[in-house]
Design an enzyme around this catalytic site. Sequence first.
Site, mmCIF file in Angstrom:
data_model
loop_
_atom_site.group_PDB
_atom_site.id
_atom_site.type_symbol
_atom_site.label_atom_id
_atom_site.label_comp_id
_atom_site.label_asym_id
_atom_site.label_seq_id
_atom_site.Cartn_x
_atom_site.Cartn_y
_atom_site.Cartn_z
ATOM 1 N N LYS A 1 0.665 -1.019 -0.290
ATOM 2 C CA LYS A 1 0.332 -0.004 0.169
ATOM 3 C C LYS A 1 1.106 1.438 0.133
ATOM 4 C CE LYS A 1 -4.598 -2.113 1.896
ATOM 5 N NZ LYS A 1 -5.739 -2.101 2.188
ATOM 6 N N ARG B 1 -2.988 -10.266 4.450
ATOM 7 C CA ARG B 1 -3.514 -10.522 2.846
ATOM 8 C C ARG B 1 -2.527 -10.027 2.630
ATOM 9 N NH1 ARG B 1 -6.459 -6.895 -0.401
ATOM 10 N NH2 ARG B 1 -7.208 -7.830 -2.056
HETATM 11 N N1 PMM Z 1 -7.121 -3.530 0.935
HETATM 12 C C1 PMM Z 1 -7.813 -3.966 -0.846
HETATM 13 C C2 PMM Z 1 -8.516 -4.740 -0.929
HETATM 14 N N2 PMM Z 1 -9.540 -5.533 -0.480
HETATM 15 N N3 PMM Z 1 -9.722 -6.712 2.045
HETATM 16 C C3 PMM Z 1 -9.585 -6.553 2.857
HETATM 17 N N4 PMM Z 1 -9.966 -7.070 3.860
HETATM 18 N N5 PMM Z 1 -8.305 -5.472 4.264
HETATM 19 C C4 PMM Z 1 -7.586 -4.739 3.114
HETATM 20 O O1 PMM Z 1 -6.271 -3.436 3.911
HETATM 21 C C5 PMM Z 1 -7.887 -4.460 1.312
HETATM 22 C C6 PMM Z 1 -8.726 -5.347 1.431
HETATM 23 C C7 PMM Z 1 -6.555 -3.165 -1.425
HETATM 24 O O2 PMM Z 1 -5.871 -3.801 -1.947
HETATM 25 P P1 PMM Z 1 -5.247 -4.524 -2.877
HETATM 26 O O3 PMM Z 1 -5.703 -3.257 -4.522
HETATM 27 O O4 PMM Z 1 -3.696 -4.290 -2.996
HETATM 28 O O5 PMM Z 1 -6.243 -5.549 -3.278
#
Ligand code: PMM
Length: 293
Positions: A231, A272
């Site tokens: 991020k 994640r």
């Molecule tokens: N961040 C993203 C998408 N989904 N879900 C959860 N539970 N927590 C997060 O911090 C989160 C998420 C955005 O990140 P990406 O674009 O790398 O998927």
Amino acid sequence: MSTATRPCPGAPTLYPDGLPRPGRALVMGIVNVTPDSFSDGGRWYAPERAVAHGLALLAEGADILDVGGESTRPGAARVPVEEELRRVLPVVRELAAAGATVSVDTMRAEVAARAVEAGARLVNDVSGGLADPAMLPLVARAGVPYVAMHWRGHSDGMQANAGYDDAAADVADELRLRVEAALHAGIAPDRLVLDPGLGFAKTPEHNWQLLGRLREVVALGYPVLVGAARKSFLGELLADPATGLPRPPHRRDAATSAVTVLAATQGAWCVRVHDVASTADAVRVTARWGREA
Ligand code: PMM
């Protein structure tokens, strides 16, 4: 069956007795079936590429594969529900059939329901039930585990909501309200996971404060998922001193691993991530170290 299609040994299955706690943080591998996610947008957009990517993450040690069809990067516009379904369902179906524990990253009850039918075993809702009033009742009926993330509005306007008196305390308070709503809708307490929502209506300062005080979220008494991977607050911390430009997303994995180790030390249940191989090692080292401490 090739190694790429074999479920990772020890991977959790249906969670009939509550969420798995294998003595280390779980690793959720990200499978974004989107043309525009901030760090990997477009790379796995075709369903067959997304499936191959998911299987590779499984072979690298992912416990859960998180399949999402709607980018939530700051500024992103919403995707029509038909398009989200078109992106997500074939990938969920194939990965589940290959033995993966699949979660669906969606704010929509309809997508969650169809994904569960297709084999998803967990619903990951970045809005914590706020984007779609049908979500919490649907999850309660489906009986699947549910990740409720801290959220203050859709991506196209969320950074305008990044005002807090005390970010860690305010996020914990708002998550407590989501817990109450989830329990009120009939979701079983042992199916609930909380997430502070790093980067969602938060400045870098807020994200660091939340990480440094992660214990306050853990203290709510539910498993905690942390999504720091690649991020922009990491890119900003590691900006090039000569140009001032943020470190690009694909060069933020070492920093993500550092966050993983520290979050796991603070009691995170799951992280994640995009880079599963290094994370799978990091959570094992952290757990082994912790057993001596
Ligand atoms: N961040 C993203 C998408 N989904 N879900 C959860 N539970 N927590 C997060 O911090 C989160 C998420 C955005 O990140 P990406 O674009 O790398 O998927």
